[in-house]
Design an enzyme around this catalytic site. Sequence first.
Site, short mmCIF file in Angstrom:
data_model
loop_
_atom_site.label_atom_id
_atom_site.label_comp_id
_atom_site.label_asym_id
_atom_site.label_seq_id
_atom_site.Cartn_x
_atom_site.Cartn_y
_atom_site.Cartn_z
N HIS A 16 0.81 -1.22 0.00
CA HIS A 16 0.00 0.00 0.00
C HIS A 16 0.84 1.26 0.00
O HIS A 16 1.99 1.25 0.39
CB HIS A 16 -0.96 0.03 1.20
CG HIS A 16 -0.31 0.02 2.55
ND1 HIS A 16 0.08 -1.15 3.18
CD2 HIS A 16 0.04 1.02 3.39
CE1 HIS A 16 0.62 -0.86 4.35
NE2 HIS A 16 0.62 0.45 4.51
N GLU A 52 -8.09 3.63 9.09
CA GLU A 52 -7.64 3.44 7.71
C GLU A 52 -8.82 3.05 6.83
O GLU A 52 -9.71 2.33 7.25
CB GLU A 52 -6.65 2.28 7.61
CG GLU A 52 -5.44 2.37 8.50
CD GLU A 52 -4.59 1.10 8.43
OE1 GLU A 52 -3.49 1.14 9.00
OE2 GLU A 52 -5.01 0.09 7.80
N GLN A 63 -3.99 3.53 0.92
CA GLN A 63 -4.45 3.52 2.31
C GLN A 63 -4.65 4.96 2.78
O GLN A 63 -3.68 5.67 3.07
CB GLN A 63 -3.40 2.82 3.18
CG GLN A 63 -3.80 2.66 4.63
CD GLN A 63 -2.62 2.20 5.46
OE1 GLN A 63 -1.77 2.98 5.84
NE2 GLN A 63 -2.54 0.91 5.73
N HIS A 87 3.69 6.90 4.17
CA HIS A 87 4.64 5.79 4.08
C HIS A 87 4.29 4.86 2.94
O HIS A 87 3.20 4.93 2.38
CB HIS A 87 4.74 5.02 5.41
CG HIS A 87 3.48 4.30 5.82
ND1 HIS A 87 2.50 4.89 6.58
CD2 HIS A 87 3.05 3.04 5.58
CE1 HIS A 87 1.53 4.02 6.79
NE2 HIS A 87 1.83 2.88 6.19
N GLU A 137 7.09 0.48 5.64
CA GLU A 137 6.41 -0.54 6.44
C GLU A 137 6.55 -1.88 5.71
O GLU A 137 6.24 -1.97 4.51
CB GLU A 137 4.92 -0.18 6.59
CG GLU A 137 4.13 -1.20 7.40
CD GLU A 137 2.65 -0.84 7.51
OE1 GLU A 137 2.21 0.10 6.82
OE2 GLU A 137 1.95 -1.50 8.29
#
Length: 141
Positions: A16, A52, A63, A87, A137
Site C-alpha cells: 500500500h 484506515e 491507504q 509511508h 512498512e
Amino acid sequence: MSETDATSGLLTEIDHVAIAVKDLDAAIEYYNKAFGATVAHREIVESDGVEEALVKVADSYIQLTAATRPDSPIAKAIEKRGEGLHHIGYRVDDCQAALDAMIAAGATPIDKAPRPGSRGTTVAFIHPKGSFGTLIELVQE
Ligand code: CO
C-alpha cells in the site's frame, strides 16, 4: 544487469501507499468521485491511533489514513508536514526476515520485532532516516 536479470528480492508487491488525511470520509468521497473507487476495507487500529480506509488498486491498496487521537503519529505528521504521502508498505513473505535484512543493510528500525497490523497482517516500520527519507512498512499477509 539486463532487464531480464532484474529481481525484487524479498519484495513481493507494493502492499500500500499510505496517505495521511485530516478527514477520512472526505478523502473516501473524493476517491469515489474522481475514480469511482470504493473502500475495500476500513479499520480503526487503536494501538496506532489511526483509522484506515483501503482502496484496492489491482493487488495493492491506497491507504487513506486519519488520526483518531491527538498523539497519533498521523496527527503529528499532518501537524508537521500537512496532509499527503506518509509511508510505503512493501509486501514481503516473511516480515522478520525482511526486517533482519534491512537492519543488516543499515536501516534504523522503529519496530524492533514484527507486530500485528491491520487486516490481520504482520508489520514492522523502518525509520525514514537512513532509508532515503521514506518511512517504510514491511507487510506480511
Ligand atoms: Co501502512
